[in-house]
Design a protein around this motif. Structure first.
Motif, PDB file in Angstrom:
ATOM      1  N   TYR A  24      16.664 -14.068 -36.358  1.00 30.18           N
ATOM      2  CA  TYR A  24      17.294 -12.876 -36.939  1.00 30.18           C
ATOM      3  C   TYR A  24      17.451 -13.060 -38.445  1.00 30.18           C
ATOM      4  O   TYR A  24      18.037 -14.043 -38.892  1.00 30.18           O
ATOM      5  CB  TYR A  24      18.656 -12.708 -36.271  1.00 30.18           C
ATOM      6  CG  TYR A  24      19.350 -11.377 -36.365  1.00 30.18           C
ATOM      7  CD1 TYR A  24      19.538 -10.719 -37.571  1.00 30.18           C
ATOM      8  CD2 TYR A  24      19.875 -10.788 -35.220  1.00 30.18           C
ATOM      9  CE1 TYR A  24      20.205  -9.516 -37.639  1.00 30.18           C
ATOM     10  CE2 TYR A  24      20.554  -9.582 -35.260  1.00 30.18           C
ATOM     11  CZ  TYR A  24      20.726  -8.957 -36.473  1.00 30.18           C
ATOM     12  OH  TYR A  24      21.404  -7.757 -36.536  1.00 30.18           O
TER      13      TYR A  24
ATOM     14  N   ILE B  50      13.759 -10.464 -36.039  1.00 30.57           N
ATOM     15  CA  ILE B  50      14.605  -9.273 -36.134  1.00 30.57           C
ATOM     16  C   ILE B  50      15.080  -9.145 -37.575  1.00 30.57           C
ATOM     17  O   ILE B  50      15.510 -10.132 -38.182  1.00 30.57           O
ATOM     18  CB  ILE B  50      15.813  -9.390 -35.190  1.00 30.57           C
ATOM     19  CG1 ILE B  50      15.341  -9.472 -33.735  1.00 30.57           C
ATOM     20  CG2 ILE B  50      16.772  -8.212 -35.383  1.00 30.57           C
ATOM     21  CD1 ILE B  50      16.436  -9.839 -32.760  1.00 30.57           C
TER      22      ILE B  50
ATOM     23  N   MET C  52      14.199 -15.646 -30.650  1.00 32.41           N
ATOM     24  CA  MET C  52      14.515 -14.569 -31.583  1.00 32.41           C
ATOM     25  C   MET C  52      15.090 -15.189 -32.846  1.00 32.41           C
ATOM     26  O   MET C  52      16.068 -15.935 -32.780  1.00 32.41           O
ATOM     27  CB  MET C  52      15.525 -13.597 -30.983  1.00 32.41           C
ATOM     28  CG  MET C  52      15.009 -12.790 -29.822  1.00 32.41           C
ATOM     29  SD  MET C  52      16.271 -11.607 -29.254  1.00 32.41           S
ATOM     30  CE  MET C  52      15.421 -10.900 -27.837  1.00 32.41           C
TER      31      MET C  52
ATOM     32  N   LEU D 181      17.304  -2.830 -28.569  1.00 28.81           N
ATOM     33  CA  LEU D 181      16.355  -3.943 -28.507  1.00 28.81           C
ATOM     34  C   LEU D 181      15.758  -4.136 -27.116  1.00 28.81           C
ATOM     35  O   LEU D 181      14.643  -4.669 -26.981  1.00 28.81           O
ATOM     36  CB  LEU D 181      17.081  -5.223 -28.937  1.00 28.81           C
ATOM     37  CG  LEU D 181      16.310  -6.546 -28.975  1.00 28.81           C
ATOM     38  CD1 LEU D 181      15.196  -6.487 -30.020  1.00 28.81           C
ATOM     39  CD2 LEU D 181      17.269  -7.693 -29.289  1.00 28.81           C
ATOM     40  N   LYS D 182      16.427  -3.689 -26.087  1.00 32.44           N
ATOM     41  CA  LYS D 182      16.077  -4.103 -24.725  1.00 32.44           C
ATOM     42  C   LYS D 182      14.673  -3.674 -24.309  1.00 32.44           C
ATOM     43  O   LYS D 182      13.994  -4.399 -23.580  1.00 32.44           O
ATOM     44  CB  LYS D 182      17.129  -3.635 -23.724  1.00 32.44           C
ATOM     45  CG  LYS D 182      17.268  -2.131 -23.522  1.00 32.44           C
ATOM     46  CD  LYS D 182      16.445  -1.644 -22.355  1.00 32.44           C
ATOM     47  CE  LYS D 182      16.679  -0.151 -22.149  1.00 32.44           C
ATOM     48  NZ  LYS D 182      15.674   0.427 -21.220  1.00 32.44           N
TER      49      LYS D 182
ATOM     50  N   ARG E 174      11.956  -3.533 -26.118  1.00 30.16           N
ATOM     51  CA  ARG E 174      11.016  -4.497 -26.684  1.00 30.16           C
ATOM     52  C   ARG E 174      11.075  -5.818 -25.925  1.00 30.16           C
ATOM     53  O   ARG E 174      10.048  -6.475 -25.717  1.00 30.16           O
ATOM     54  CB  ARG E 174      11.326  -4.720 -28.165  1.00 30.16           C
ATOM     55  CG  ARG E 174      10.941  -3.560 -29.074  1.00 30.16           C
ATOM     56  CD  ARG E 174       9.431  -3.453 -29.243  1.00 30.16           C
ATOM     57  NE  ARG E 174       8.907  -4.632 -29.896  1.00 30.16           N
ATOM     58  CZ  ARG E 174       8.887  -4.803 -31.215  1.00 30.16           C
ATOM     59  NH1 ARG E 174       9.344  -3.863 -32.022  1.00 30.16           N
ATOM     60  NH2 ARG E 174       8.380  -5.914 -31.728  1.00 30.16           N
TER      61      ARG E 174
ATOM     62  N   THR F 178      18.498 -17.270 -29.182  1.00 30.20           N
ATOM     63  CA  THR F 178      18.611 -16.463 -30.401  1.00 30.20           C
ATOM     64  C   THR F 178      19.199 -17.299 -31.531  1.00 30.20           C
ATOM     65  O   THR F 178      20.140 -18.070 -31.316  1.00 30.20           O
ATOM     66  CB  THR F 178      19.478 -15.216 -30.160  1.00 30.20           C
ATOM     67  OG1 THR F 178      20.826 -15.607 -29.843  1.00 30.20           O
ATOM     68  CG2 THR F 178      18.914 -14.385 -29.013  1.00 30.20           C
TER      69      THR F 178
ATOM     70  N   PHE G  81      11.159  -6.658 -35.088  1.00 29.41           N
ATOM     71  CA  PHE G  81      11.964  -5.503 -34.707  1.00 29.41           C
ATOM     72  C   PHE G  81      12.858  -5.147 -35.878  1.00 29.41           C
ATOM     73  O   PHE G  81      13.644  -5.980 -36.342  1.00 29.41           O
ATOM     74  CB  PHE G  81      12.800  -5.837 -33.467  1.00 29.41           C
ATOM     75  CG  PHE G  81      13.681  -4.726 -32.995  1.00 29.41           C
ATOM     76  CD1 PHE G  81      13.159  -3.688 -32.236  1.00 29.41           C
ATOM     77  CD2 PHE G  81      15.041  -4.724 -33.299  1.00 29.41           C
ATOM     78  CE1 PHE G  81      13.978  -2.657 -31.785  1.00 29.41           C
ATOM     79  CE2 PHE G  81      15.865  -3.708 -32.851  1.00 29.41           C
ATOM     80  CZ  PHE G  81      15.330  -2.670 -32.090  1.00 29.41           C
TER      81      PHE G  81
ATOM     82  N   MET H 148      15.845  -3.134 -37.075  1.00 28.41           N
ATOM     83  CA  MET H 148      17.012  -2.364 -36.638  1.00 28.41           C
ATOM     84  C   MET H 148      17.437  -1.334 -37.668  1.00 28.41           C
ATOM     85  O   MET H 148      18.095  -0.339 -37.324  1.00 28.41           O
ATOM     86  CB  MET H 148      18.171  -3.323 -36.327  1.00 28.41           C
ATOM     87  CG  MET H 148      19.362  -2.660 -35.645  1.00 28.41           C
ATOM     88  SD  MET H 148      18.910  -1.931 -34.048  1.00 28.41           S
ATOM     89  CE  MET H 148      20.430  -1.027 -33.665  1.00 28.41           C
TER      90      MET H 148
ATOM     91  N   PHE I 233      23.095  -2.148 -30.392  1.00 24.33           N
ATOM     92  CA  PHE I 233      21.988  -3.022 -30.780  1.00 24.33           C
ATOM     93  C   PHE I 233      21.258  -3.562 -29.554  1.00 24.33           C
ATOM     94  O   PHE I 233      20.026  -3.578 -29.494  1.00 24.33           O
ATOM     95  CB  PHE I 233      22.498  -4.184 -31.633  1.00 24.33           C
ATOM     96  CG  PHE I 233      21.433  -5.169 -32.014  1.00 24.33           C
ATOM     97  CD1 PHE I 233      20.584  -4.917 -33.073  1.00 24.33           C
ATOM     98  CD2 PHE I 233      21.268  -6.341 -31.302  1.00 24.33           C
ATOM     99  CE1 PHE I 233      19.582  -5.816 -33.420  1.00 24.33           C
ATOM    100  CE2 PHE I 233      20.277  -7.249 -31.635  1.00 24.33           C
ATOM    101  CZ  PHE I 233      19.432  -6.982 -32.695  1.00 24.33           C
TER     102      PHE I 233
END
Length: 432
Positions: free
Chosen positions: A167, A325, A165, A400-401, A403, A105, A359, A361, A396
């Motif tokens: 962000y 994200i 990922m 997210l889990k 996906r 990440t 994604f 949030m 969070f």
């Protein structure tokens, strides 16, 4: 006012975007861009601590700095938090750390998970549920470009992972354009001296960045102007700083929108406007700060689109999968919860039109908010202490889990064939 409330205010003052701070700037500072640079330099002591003592950040030749080892005094309930780094530059992890890692990440402080301890990050909560590690290469203060450059470097080392990922938080769009973010946050750095100690929280020094060539209109990648620790001391030299920042248009725009300088180079703004094809009136006198803020958003979004294309091209070339994200609690989420429209719709549309795996949030929180009979401020207290609290990171991770489970091939062990009669604990039980 207790120390935790003061910490929150200081944290928010760094997190908030330039356009948000316009209203908060009650008295405009009648100084020029050059005067601001000359009067907002770090001290030699700041740099000595940053380079030679245990502190929150440590020098990096490309992205300016990465996480160091410290216990900041800005956690929930007036607590301190353990913020430590591993030899590979990732934030310290504990959960299934000895198992193969498939997810890395990258991002800023909401990826790093500032204001919570190492085991309270969303990566650790997610790893605990998936049964496999999730590496955390986030770092407070990074823009999207700096996160991207760190991703490029790490993904060509033994730290490489198949799933990435990236962000995008808050004003990461804008930070990508800056040569040196310290000039926008020097007062915050100084405010930390009495709280944490001289130079302990220093960061925002020169890094790699993206900026527009106003002649060609091309967004060009720039290396850091301070690639070695020894050269960092040039930041204490006002002449050197002026010479290296005088044509940093994004910095000038950021300072102007905050009311921290009273003059801006209109001719260069018009060049930028022509390349971005923005319909804004730059001839008004005095030039409204909101107009410059709108142009800065357009500039920042252009940078983000360029970076995202580069990130996807890199992932494709190296047979990796990329998830983007997006989350902005203070300029997007709060606005949506109060019935407004999001300022970053252009980026959302771009991600959708270009078929990125992303994604959002912000929308998860909007749906969650409907479950409560709370004011927006009280809702924020459930999850935020400036950054996410441990409860926010937990929320969070579990948002997210789903996906992530669908993304990973093969699925994480807890989501594989549940009809199997034999459970293999190899690698999970000690001495198994």
């Amino acid at each position: 006012m207790n120390s935790n409330a003061q910490s929150l205010i200081l944290t928010l003052s760094v997190l908030l975007l330039p356009t948000q701070l316009v209203a908060a700037e009650k008295i405009e500072k009648k100084i020029t861009f050059e005067e601001h640079i000359r009067t907002n330099l770090p001290s030699k002591k700041d740099l000595d601590v940053f380079l030679h003592e245990m502190s929150w950040a440590q020098f990096d030749p490309v992205v300016g700095y990465i996480l160091g080892n410290y216990i900041p005094r800005d956690g929930m309930d007036d607590s301190s938090t353990f913020s430590t780094v591993q030899r590979n530059g990732a934030r310290t992890s504990f959960v299934y750390k000895d198992k193969p890692c498939r997810i890395n990440t990258y991002g800023n402080s909401f990826t790093q998970c500032h204001q919570v301890s190492d085991a309270e990050t969303w990566q650790e909560y997610l790893a605990a549920h998936l049964g496999e590690p999730v590496r955390n290469f986030g770092m407070g203060g990074f823009g999207l470009y700096q996160a991207y450059r760190r991703m490029l470097r790490e993904e060509q080392t033994e730290n490489s992972a198949e799933y990435l990922m990236l962000y995008i938080w808050g004003d990461d769009h804008f930070r990508s354009l800056l040569r040196c973010r310290y000039m926008l946050m020097s007062s915050w750095n100084r405010s930390q001296d009495s709280k944490e100690g001289k130079g302990i929280m220093f960061h925002g020094n020169f890094w790699c960045n993206l900026e527009m060539n106003l002649t060609t209109g091309e967004l060009e990648e720039q290396d850091s102007r301070i690639p070695t620790p020894a050269e960092l001391y040039q930041m204490t030299n006002p002449d050197w700083m002026v010479e290296n920042l005088k044509d940093d248009l994004a910095l000038q725009m950021g300072l102007y929108t905050r009311g921290m300088i009273h003059h801006i180079d209109i001719a260069r703004l018009k060049q930028l406007q022509r390349h971005l094809e923005c319909e804004l009136n730059l001839d008004a006198k005095p030039l409204p700060r909101s107009t410059v803020a709108a142009l800065l958003d357009a500039y920042s979004f252009a940078a983000t689109k360029t970076i995202l294309k580069k990130a996807r091209a890199f992932a494709t070339e190296h047979d990796k999968k990329l998830m983007v994200i997006i989350f902005d609690p203070y300029r997007v989420l709060r606005t949506l919860l109060e019935g407004g429209t999001r300022y970053d719709q252009e980026i959302v549309d771009f991600l959708r039109d270009e078929e990125f795996n992303f994604f959002d949030m912000n929308l998860v929180h909007c749906n969650d908010y409907q479950s409560f009979n709370l004011s927006v401020n009280d809702y924020f207290k459930r999850y935020f202490i400036g950054h996410y609290s441990p409860a926010g990171n937990h929320f969070f991770a579990y948002a997210l889990k789903g996906r992530v489970v669908d993304w990973l091939k093969p699925k994480p062990l807890p989501y594989r064939d549940t009809t199997q009669k034999t459970i293999d604990f190899k690698g999970y039980l000690q001495e198994y």
